[in-house]
Motif scaffolding. Structure first.
Motif, PDB file in Angstrom:
ATOM      1  N   GLN A  41       0.807  -1.219   0.000  1.00  0.00           N
ATOM      2  CA  GLN A  41       0.000   0.000   0.000  1.00  0.00           C
ATOM      3  C   GLN A  41       0.838   1.267   0.000  1.00  0.00           C
ATOM      4  O   GLN A  41       0.411   2.277  -0.545  1.00  0.00           O
ATOM      5  CB  GLN A  41      -0.975   0.005   1.167  1.00  0.00           C
ATOM      6  CG  GLN A  41      -0.354   0.162   2.526  1.00  0.00           C
ATOM      7  CD  GLN A  41      -1.373  -0.017   3.645  1.00  0.00           C
ATOM      8  OE1 GLN A  41      -2.411  -0.634   3.455  1.00  0.00           O
ATOM      9  NE2 GLN A  41      -1.062   0.510   4.798  1.00  0.00           N
ATOM     10  N   ARG A  42       2.023   1.226   0.524  1.00  0.00           N
ATOM     11  CA  ARG A  42       2.850   2.435   0.523  1.00  0.00           C
ATOM     12  C   ARG A  42       3.356   2.788  -0.871  1.00  0.00           C
ATOM     13  O   ARG A  42       3.850   3.882  -1.110  1.00  0.00           O
ATOM     14  CB  ARG A  42       4.000   2.306   1.507  1.00  0.00           C
ATOM     15  CG  ARG A  42       4.993   1.249   1.196  1.00  0.00           C
ATOM     16  CD  ARG A  42       6.017   1.139   2.331  1.00  0.00           C
ATOM     17  NE  ARG A  42       6.313  -0.245   2.596  1.00  0.00           N
ATOM     18  CZ  ARG A  42       7.387  -0.860   2.135  1.00  0.00           C
ATOM     19  NH1 ARG A  42       8.275  -0.223   1.446  1.00  0.00           N
ATOM     20  NH2 ARG A  42       7.596  -2.125   2.390  1.00  0.00           N
ATOM     21  N   LEU A  43       3.223   1.855  -1.817  1.00  0.00           N
ATOM     22  CA  LEU A  43       3.636   2.109  -3.193  1.00  0.00           C
ATOM     23  C   LEU A  43       2.539   2.778  -4.012  1.00  0.00           C
ATOM     24  O   LEU A  43       2.770   3.170  -5.155  1.00  0.00           O
ATOM     25  CB  LEU A  43       4.031   0.782  -3.865  1.00  0.00           C
ATOM     26  CG  LEU A  43       5.149   0.005  -3.178  1.00  0.00           C
ATOM     27  CD1 LEU A  43       5.337  -1.350  -3.832  1.00  0.00           C
ATOM     28  CD2 LEU A  43       6.442   0.807  -3.182  1.00  0.00           C
ATOM     29  N   ILE A  44       1.347   2.896  -3.436  1.00  0.00           N
ATOM     30  CA  ILE A  44       0.217   3.485  -4.146  1.00  0.00           C
ATOM     31  C   ILE A  44      -0.059   4.872  -3.580  1.00  0.00           C
ATOM     32  O   ILE A  44      -0.383   5.008  -2.393  1.00  0.00           O
ATOM     33  CB  ILE A  44      -1.026   2.582  -4.020  1.00  0.00           C
ATOM     34  CG1 ILE A  44      -0.726   1.223  -4.663  1.00  0.00           C
ATOM     35  CG2 ILE A  44      -2.243   3.250  -4.655  1.00  0.00           C
ATOM     36  CD1 ILE A  44      -1.819   0.210  -4.495  1.00  0.00           C
ATOM     37  N   PRO A  45       0.101   5.915  -4.404  1.00  0.00           N
ATOM     38  CA  PRO A  45      -0.137   7.280  -3.920  1.00  0.00           C
ATOM     39  C   PRO A  45      -1.547   7.452  -3.354  1.00  0.00           C
ATOM     40  O   PRO A  45      -2.513   6.934  -3.920  1.00  0.00           O
ATOM     41  CB  PRO A  45       0.051   8.142  -5.175  1.00  0.00           C
ATOM     42  CG  PRO A  45       0.871   7.300  -6.100  1.00  0.00           C
ATOM     43  CD  PRO A  45       0.494   5.869  -5.799  1.00  0.00           C
ATOM     44  N   HIS A  46      -1.644   8.123  -2.237  1.00  0.00           N
ATOM     45  CA  HIS A  46      -2.916   8.478  -1.600  1.00  0.00           C
ATOM     46  C   HIS A  46      -3.708   7.267  -1.102  1.00  0.00           C
ATOM     47  O   HIS A  46      -4.925   7.345  -0.923  1.00  0.00           O
ATOM     48  CB  HIS A  46      -3.783   9.330  -2.550  1.00  0.00           C
ATOM     49  CG  HIS A  46      -3.018  10.366  -3.285  1.00  0.00           C
ATOM     50  ND1 HIS A  46      -2.446  11.453  -2.649  1.00  0.00           N
ATOM     51  CD2 HIS A  46      -2.686  10.469  -4.595  1.00  0.00           C
ATOM     52  CE1 HIS A  46      -1.812  12.190  -3.536  1.00  0.00           C
ATOM     53  NE2 HIS A  46      -1.940  11.610  -4.718  1.00  0.00           N
ATOM     54  N   PHE A  47      -3.032   6.147  -0.850  1.00  0.00           N
ATOM     55  CA  PHE A  47      -3.727   4.914  -0.484  1.00  0.00           C
ATOM     56  C   PHE A  47      -4.580   5.080   0.768  1.00  0.00           C
ATOM     57  O   PHE A  47      -5.739   4.666   0.786  1.00  0.00           O
ATOM     58  CB  PHE A  47      -2.737   3.761  -0.302  1.00  0.00           C
ATOM     59  CG  PHE A  47      -3.420   2.454  -0.038  1.00  0.00           C
ATOM     60  CD1 PHE A  47      -3.896   1.696  -1.092  1.00  0.00           C
ATOM     61  CD2 PHE A  47      -3.607   1.991   1.250  1.00  0.00           C
ATOM     62  CE1 PHE A  47      -4.542   0.488  -0.867  1.00  0.00           C
ATOM     63  CE2 PHE A  47      -4.261   0.796   1.490  1.00  0.00           C
ATOM     64  CZ  PHE A  47      -4.721   0.034   0.428  1.00  0.00           C
ATOM     65  N   GLU A  48      -4.047   5.662   1.810  1.00  0.00           N
ATOM     66  CA  GLU A  48      -4.814   5.798   3.062  1.00  0.00           C
ATOM     67  C   GLU A  48      -6.020   6.712   2.887  1.00  0.00           C
ATOM     68  O   GLU A  48      -7.084   6.457   3.428  1.00  0.00           O
ATOM     69  CB  GLU A  48      -3.928   6.299   4.202  1.00  0.00           C
ATOM     70  CG  GLU A  48      -3.157   5.203   4.895  1.00  0.00           C
ATOM     71  CD  GLU A  48      -4.044   4.052   5.384  1.00  0.00           C
ATOM     72  OE1 GLU A  48      -5.120   4.297   5.974  1.00  0.00           O
ATOM     73  OE2 GLU A  48      -3.666   2.896   5.173  1.00  0.00           O
ATOM     74  N   LYS A  49      -5.849   7.769   2.114  1.00  0.00           N
ATOM     75  CA  LYS A  49      -6.966   8.683   1.832  1.00  0.00           C
ATOM     76  C   LYS A  49      -8.070   7.928   1.085  1.00  0.00           C
ATOM     77  O   LYS A  49      -9.255   8.088   1.386  1.00  0.00           O
ATOM     78  CB  LYS A  49      -6.453   9.867   1.009  1.00  0.00           C
ATOM     79  CG  LYS A  49      -7.445  10.964   0.803  1.00  0.00           C
ATOM     80  CD  LYS A  49      -6.764  12.133   0.090  1.00  0.00           C
ATOM     81  CE  LYS A  49      -7.658  13.341   0.032  1.00  0.00           C
ATOM     82  NZ  LYS A  49      -6.991  14.483  -0.606  1.00  0.00           N
ATOM     83  N   ILE A  50      -7.666   7.103   0.125  1.00  0.00           N
ATOM     84  CA  ILE A  50      -8.611   6.312  -0.655  1.00  0.00           C
ATOM     85  C   ILE A  50      -9.309   5.288   0.235  1.00  0.00           C
ATOM     86  O   ILE A  50     -10.522   5.121   0.182  1.00  0.00           O
ATOM     87  CB  ILE A  50      -7.891   5.622  -1.846  1.00  0.00           C
ATOM     88  CG1 ILE A  50      -7.443   6.672  -2.858  1.00  0.00           C
ATOM     89  CG2 ILE A  50      -8.758   4.549  -2.477  1.00  0.00           C
ATOM     90  CD1 ILE A  50      -6.454   6.155  -3.874  1.00  0.00           C
ATOM     91  N   ARG A  51      -8.540   4.596   1.057  1.00  0.00           N
ATOM     92  CA  ARG A  51      -9.111   3.579   1.950  1.00  0.00           C
ATOM     93  C   ARG A  51     -10.136   4.208   2.899  1.00  0.00           C
ATOM     94  O   ARG A  51     -11.247   3.709   3.044  1.00  0.00           O
ATOM     95  CB  ARG A  51      -8.039   2.876   2.767  1.00  0.00           C
ATOM     96  CG  ARG A  51      -8.636   1.864   3.747  1.00  0.00           C
ATOM     97  CD  ARG A  51      -7.738   1.515   4.924  1.00  0.00           C
ATOM     98  NE  ARG A  51      -6.446   1.002   4.580  1.00  0.00           N
ATOM     99  CZ  ARG A  51      -6.149  -0.286   4.435  1.00  0.00           C
ATOM    100  NH1 ARG A  51      -7.084  -1.196   4.549  1.00  0.00           N
ATOM    101  NH2 ARG A  51      -4.929  -0.650   4.154  1.00  0.00           N
TER     102      ARG A  51
END
Length: 103
Positions: A29-39
């Motif tokens: 998940q750290r390789l995907i920009p804005h992952f936490e915001k999306i989640r």
């Protein structure tokens, strides 16, 4: 296997919970920009689960009904446009019939 068993029994919410990759997902998940915001937006909009498709950067979000799916799609579209990230979004349903030949 648990996902299939839960779907067979008609337990959509339980099946959805079995779709998250708890082993490798947190590392990717750290390789995907804005992952936490999306989640966060996805869960707040009604997603029962979400995960990374393949090796990324695609993700999937599971809703139990079309209304939640539309809400999730709307929120995610907003985030991607706000962050100027190109994206494609699809809403689909899990097939009720298993593997079969289509002619």
């Amino acid at each position: 296997a648990t996902f299939l068993a839960e779907r067979y029994e008609g337990n959509g919410a339980e099946a959805a919970l079995n779709m998250e990759d708890l082993l490798v997902g947190p590392h990717r998940q750290r390789l995907i920009p804005h992952f936490e915001k999306i989640r966060t937006a996805s869960i707040q909009s009604g997603a029962r689960a979400m995960g990374i498709a393949g090796s990324g950067p695609s993700s999937f979000h599971i809703a139990l009904n079309r209304e939640d799916a539309q809400s999730i799609a709307s929120r995610l579209s907003g985030i991607m446009n706000e962050e100027a990230v190109p994206f494609e979004l699809y809403i689909t349903e899990i097939a009720l019939q298993g593997a079969r030949e289509i002619s």
